[in-house]
Design an enzyme around this catalytic site. Structure first.
Site, PDB file in Angstrom:
ATOM      1  N   GLY A   1       0.830  -1.209   0.000  1.00  0.00           N
ATOM      2  CA  GLY A   1       0.000   0.000   0.000  1.00  0.00           C
ATOM      3  C   GLY A   1       0.856   1.246   0.000  1.00  0.00           C
ATOM      4  O   GLY A   1       2.016   1.220  -0.426  1.00  0.00           O
ATOM      5  N   SER A   2       0.286   2.322   0.516  1.00  0.00           N
ATOM      6  CA  SER A   2       0.973   3.617   0.436  1.00  0.00           C
ATOM      7  C   SER A   2       1.999   3.769   1.564  1.00  0.00           C
ATOM      8  O   SER A   2       1.845   3.170   2.630  1.00  0.00           O
ATOM      9  CB  SER A   2      -0.064   4.724   0.547  1.00  0.00           C
ATOM     10  OG  SER A   2      -0.753   4.589   1.775  1.00  0.00           O
ATOM     11  N   PRO A   3       3.006   4.611   1.358  1.00  0.00           N
ATOM     12  CA  PRO A   3       3.974   4.862   2.435  1.00  0.00           C
ATOM     13  C   PRO A   3       3.299   5.414   3.697  1.00  0.00           C
ATOM     14  O   PRO A   3       3.708   5.072   4.814  1.00  0.00           O
ATOM     15  CB  PRO A   3       4.920   5.903   1.820  1.00  0.00           C
ATOM     16  CG  PRO A   3       4.830   5.661   0.334  1.00  0.00           C
ATOM     17  CD  PRO A   3       3.406   5.240   0.084  1.00  0.00           C
TER      18      PRO A   3
ATOM     19  N   VAL B   1       0.251   4.767   4.957  1.00  0.00           N
ATOM     20  CA  VAL B   1      -0.352   3.681   5.743  1.00  0.00           C
ATOM     21  C   VAL B   1       0.737   2.696   6.187  1.00  0.00           C
ATOM     22  O   VAL B   1       0.652   2.117   7.272  1.00  0.00           O
ATOM     23  CB  VAL B   1      -1.499   2.985   4.964  1.00  0.00           C
ATOM     24  CG1 VAL B   1      -2.090   1.843   5.770  1.00  0.00           C
ATOM     25  CG2 VAL B   1      -2.594   3.989   4.613  1.00  0.00           C
ATOM     26  N   GLY B   2       1.792   2.566   5.397  1.00  0.00           N
ATOM     27  CA  GLY B   2       2.926   1.717   5.787  1.00  0.00           C
ATOM     28  C   GLY B   2       3.469   2.117   7.157  1.00  0.00           C
ATOM     29  O   GLY B   2       3.800   1.270   7.986  1.00  0.00           O
TER      30      GLY B   2
ATOM     31  N   GLU C   1       5.574  -3.303   1.137  1.00  0.00           N
ATOM     32  CA  GLU C   1       5.666  -3.077  -0.318  1.00  0.00           C
ATOM     33  C   GLU C   1       4.928  -1.770  -0.582  1.00  0.00           C
ATOM     34  O   GLU C   1       3.700  -1.748  -0.662  1.00  0.00           O
ATOM     35  CB  GLU C   1       5.006  -4.240  -1.077  1.00  0.00           C
ATOM     36  CG  GLU C   1       5.652  -5.605  -0.840  1.00  0.00           C
ATOM     37  CD  GLU C   1       6.910  -5.820  -1.683  1.00  0.00           C
ATOM     38  OE1 GLU C   1       7.270  -4.935  -2.466  1.00  0.00           O
ATOM     39  OE2 GLU C   1       7.528  -6.892  -1.541  1.00  0.00           O
TER      40      GLU C   1
ATOM     41  N   CYS D   1       2.101   0.541  -8.974  1.00  0.00           N
ATOM     42  CA  CYS D   1       3.128   1.061  -8.064  1.00  0.00           C
ATOM     43  C   CYS D   1       4.453   1.289  -8.777  1.00  0.00           C
ATOM     44  O   CYS D   1       5.204   2.182  -8.426  1.00  0.00           O
ATOM     45  CB  CYS D   1       3.314   0.111  -6.892  1.00  0.00           C
ATOM     46  SG  CYS D   1       3.670  -1.571  -7.416  1.00  0.00           S
TER      47      CYS D   1
HETATM   48  P1  NAD Z   1      -3.532   2.328   1.045  1.00  0.00           P
HETATM   49  O1  NAD Z   1      -2.250   2.371   1.791  1.00  0.00           O
HETATM   50  O2  NAD Z   1      -4.488   3.452   1.195  1.00  0.00           O
HETATM   51  O3  NAD Z   1      -4.366   0.999   1.444  1.00  0.00           O
HETATM   52  C1  NAD Z   1      -3.802  -0.283   1.441  1.00  0.00           C
HETATM   53  C2  NAD Z   1      -4.526  -1.164   2.445  1.00  0.00           C
HETATM   54  O4  NAD Z   1      -4.389  -0.616   3.746  1.00  0.00           O
HETATM   55  C3  NAD Z   1      -6.027  -1.334   2.189  1.00  0.00           C
HETATM   56  O5  NAD Z   1      -6.383  -2.674   2.415  1.00  0.00           O
HETATM   57  C4  NAD Z   1      -6.654  -0.419   3.228  1.00  0.00           C
HETATM   58  O6  NAD Z   1      -7.927  -0.850   3.666  1.00  0.00           O
HETATM   59  C5  NAD Z   1      -5.656  -0.485   4.373  1.00  0.00           C
HETATM   60  N1  NAD Z   1      -5.646   0.733   5.181  1.00  0.00           N
HETATM   61  C6  NAD Z   1      -5.933   2.003   4.793  1.00  0.00           C
HETATM   62  N2  NAD Z   1      -5.798   2.855   5.835  1.00  0.00           N
HETATM   63  C7  NAD Z   1      -5.416   2.108   6.899  1.00  0.00           C
HETATM   64  C8  NAD Z   1      -5.134   2.416   8.268  1.00  0.00           C
HETATM   65  N3  NAD Z   1      -5.214   3.659   8.728  1.00  0.00           N
HETATM   66  N4  NAD Z   1      -4.778   1.405   9.079  1.00  0.00           N
HETATM   67  C9  NAD Z   1      -4.669   0.141   8.610  1.00  0.00           C
HETATM   68  N5  NAD Z   1      -4.947  -0.207   7.326  1.00  0.00           N
HETATM   69  C10 NAD Z   1      -5.316   0.760   6.486  1.00  0.00           C
HETATM   70  O7  NAD Z   1      -3.126   2.092  -0.473  1.00  0.00           O
HETATM   71  P2  NAD Z   1      -4.043   2.056  -1.765  1.00  0.00           P
HETATM   72  O8  NAD Z   1      -4.584   3.419  -2.034  1.00  0.00           O
HETATM   73  O9  NAD Z   1      -5.015   0.929  -1.666  1.00  0.00           O
HETATM   74  O10 NAD Z   1      -2.938   1.657  -2.867  1.00  0.00           O
HETATM   75  C11 NAD Z   1      -2.114   2.595  -3.467  1.00  0.00           C
HETATM   76  C12 NAD Z   1      -0.706   2.596  -2.906  1.00  0.00           C
HETATM   77  O11 NAD Z   1      -0.176   1.287  -2.874  1.00  0.00           O
HETATM   78  C13 NAD Z   1       0.256   3.401  -3.788  1.00  0.00           C
HETATM   79  O12 NAD Z   1       1.105   4.176  -2.984  1.00  0.00           O
HETATM   80  C14 NAD Z   1       1.047   2.316  -4.522  1.00  0.00           C
HETATM   81  O13 NAD Z   1       2.297   2.731  -4.992  1.00  0.00           O
HETATM   82  C15 NAD Z   1       1.121   1.260  -3.473  1.00  0.00           C
HETATM   83  N6  NAD Z   1       1.363  -0.058  -4.067  1.00  0.00           N
HETATM   84  C16 NAD Z   1       2.566  -0.677  -3.871  1.00  0.00           C
HETATM   85  C17 NAD Z   1       2.824  -1.916  -4.451  1.00  0.00           C
HETATM   86  C18 NAD Z   1       4.135  -2.632  -4.265  1.00  0.00           C
HETATM   87  O14 NAD Z   1       4.204  -3.809  -4.616  1.00  0.00           O
HETATM   88  N7  NAD Z   1       5.169  -2.005  -3.742  1.00  0.00           N
HETATM   89  C19 NAD Z   1       1.846  -2.521  -5.220  1.00  0.00           C
HETATM   90  C20 NAD Z   1       0.639  -1.874  -5.413  1.00  0.00           C
HETATM   91  C21 NAD Z   1       0.402  -0.644  -4.806  1.00  0.00           C
END
Ligand code: NAD
Length: 483
Positions: free
Chosen positions: A204-206, A208-209, A226, A260
């Site tokens: 996911g996003s940095p 939320v990471g 990731e 991503c």
């Molecule tokens: P996101 O971080 O918003 O959400 C990812 C997951 O986290 C979802 O399941 C969501 O429900 C959960 N989430 C959201 N907020 C949360 C919180 N406060 N606490 C716990 N969990 C929470 O990301 P997105 O918008 O779904 O995806 C886009 C991002 O993911 C982009 O930054 C993209 O670059 C990245 N991405 C990375 C890879 C990789 O392999 N490195 C692959 C695909 C996407």
């Protein structure tokens, strides 16, 4: 009415919390049974998963079409093939991966025999984003199963059709004390994160990471993150620009740019700038249609996931244009369908959000450069990207770029395809994440490398035991000096 809704949602949340606690507990009870499975048993599970994916191929395509009109061919390549390849690769190599790795003794260890044993982490949590919703749940799951773990999965709330289908598949294929899937948004993720998982694999996003890592710290849970970021492309004076335009247009606008590792922005040597823009435009026309209406009607182009992201992208483009950017092609926005045409912009000022934040949509800034140093300076002024791409036929330039930048992964004369190489680790660095997935690297992410040493009765360390008489001390001195 609001009170009723709140009450219902509180009740639902309470039930969900109980459900999560129960499933986590039964997986904890079952983890050593799963850990004890042989390569043959794990391969049988992977084959069941593989067969189910082939059988439900049409359902997977339909679910992704309903979620964001993802073209069937793109589902085949990036959701189905990416996962089936991961599974087949694991099936082929699992026996070898599981074998304990012997290590050579050193002089002080001459009386020992030692090995590294790949021990499953235990009960793992996999959280995925919406952009490759099937791939990023079932890909990591395949390696988690290969490594002998129990797993709980949490897909994104923004792809409800795909999530519902995956839940159905998981329920059909696995008992809940082995693999379970919980649908829902961040509230569900927060409940899950309270449990002391043995590993969290988050994509996911940095932003939320960071939240995930904080929650993991509470239980000292290991994490694979990731994440995303701005992946730059450099096209130098020696590059084959027609080839670059063909590849970059296809790889940027795949999944409507919501990838991503998509090329986020391009620096092209000024000698090729105008010619490259023309080639990009031609490529967009031949892939999606000769005019804006044809392109909007193209079945080969996905939609932006939701109105919020549509608005975010429209604002970014608007701001860039207000600050003097030039639109080369595209620029059509239709909020009714979250449609944003494949768009290329140039002459952007450096401080515009398109050059500062991850774009994650079908908008591509292209900037000319004269001196490679300015490009390196720009890239290094931003966090380390998930990917960095170089189009060049000049080894010296390629080496200079690699020696002066850092990125999760790289391609020379291509972009994005590194994801599909099962023998390469896939992962980021710092802001773009850490830890790796895919193939053996995925197996490792879900394993603990347990060090095992077998000693004989003739251990030399016995000679170094107390009491530390002058004779023992002399021996210690010899060890310190010569070994
Ligand atoms: P996101 O971080 O918003 O959400 C990812 C997951 O986290 C979802 O399941 C969501 O429900 C959960 N989430 C959201 N907020 C949360 C919180 N406060 N606490 C716990 N969990 C929470 O990301 P997105 O918008 O779904 O995806 C886009 C991002 O993911 C982009 O930054 C993209 O670059 C990245 N991405 C990375 C890879 C990789 O392999 N490195 C692959 C695909 C996407």
């Amino acid at each position: 009415m609001t009170e009723v809704i709140e009450k219902i949602s509180k009740d639902t949340l309470a039930t969900l919390t109980r459900d999560i606690e129960r499933v986590f507990a039964v997986q904890m009870d079952n983890r050593y049974n799963i850990a004890a499975t042989t390569a043959k048993q794990r391969i049988a599970k992977l084959k069941r998963l593989l067969e189910a994916i082939y059988r439900r191929r049409e359902d997977i395509r339909q679910a992704l079409h309903q979620d964001f009109k993802k073209p069937a061919a793109e589902v085949d390549i990036s959701e189905i093939f990416a996962v089936t390849q991961e599974i087949k690769h694991a099936i082929k190599h699992l026996k070898r991966w599981m074998k304990p790795q012997r290590v050579k003794p050193t002089l002080t260890m001459m009386t020992t025999r030692s090995h590294i044993r790949y021990e499953p982490k235990g009960v793992v949590l996999i959280i995925a984003p919406w952009n490759y919703p099937f791939n990023l749940i079932f890909g990591p799951l395949a390696t988690a199963i290969a490594a002998g773990n129990c797993a709980i999965l949490k897909p994104s709330e923004f792809t409800p059709h795909t999530s519902a289908l995956m839940k159905e598949m998981v329920n059909d294929l696995f008992p809940e004390n082995e693999v379970a899937l919980f649908e829902g948004d961040k509230q569900v993720a927060e409940i899950l994160l309270r449990r002391p998982f043995h590993h969290i694999f988050f994509t996911g996003s940095p932003a939320v990471g960071r939240i995930i890592m904080r929650a993991a710290a509470e239980h000292l849970t290991t994490v694979t993150l990731e994440l995303g970021g701005k992946s730059p492309v450099i096209i130098d004076e020696s590059a084959a620009i027609k080839d670059a335009a063909e590849k970059l247009a296809a790889e940027k606008f795949f999944n409507a740019g919501q990838t991503c590792i998509a090329p986020d922005y391009i620096f092209v040597h000024q000698r090729h700038h105008e010619a490259f823009l023309k080639l990009l435009e031609q490529q967009i026309r031949s892939a999606y249609g000769q005019n804006p209406a044809e392109r909007e009607a193209s079945p080969y182009f996905a939609r932006v996931i939701n109105p919020e992201h549509f608005q975010r992208l429209s604002n970014m483009v608007e701001q860039a244009l207000e600050k003097g950017a030039r639109m080369v092609v595209g620029g059509k926005f239709n909020p009714e369908d979250n449609y944003i045409a494949p768009t290329v912009l140039t002459d952007l000022p450096e401080d515009t959000p398109l050059l500062q934040e991850e774009i994650f949509g079908p908008v591509l800034p292209v900037m000319p450069y004269e001196d490679l140093s300015t490009v390196l300076q720009f890239i290094n002024g931003h966090p380390k990207p998930l990917a960095l791409y170089v189009f060049s036929r000049r080894r010296k330039n390629i080496e200079r770029i690699f020696a002066n930048t850092s990125a999760g992964g790289s391609c020379i004369n291509d972009s994005a395809v590194q994801f599909l190489h099962p023998n390469l680790p896939f992962g980021g660095i710092n802001n773009s994440g850490f830890g790796n997935s895919h193939g053996f690297y995925g197996f490792r992410a879900f394993s603990h490398e347990r060090a095992v040493l077998k000693q004989s009765i003739y251990s030399p360390f016995k000679l170094l035991s107390p009491p530390y008489t002058p004779r023992v001390q002399r021996l210690i001195d010899l060890v310190v000096k010569y070994l």
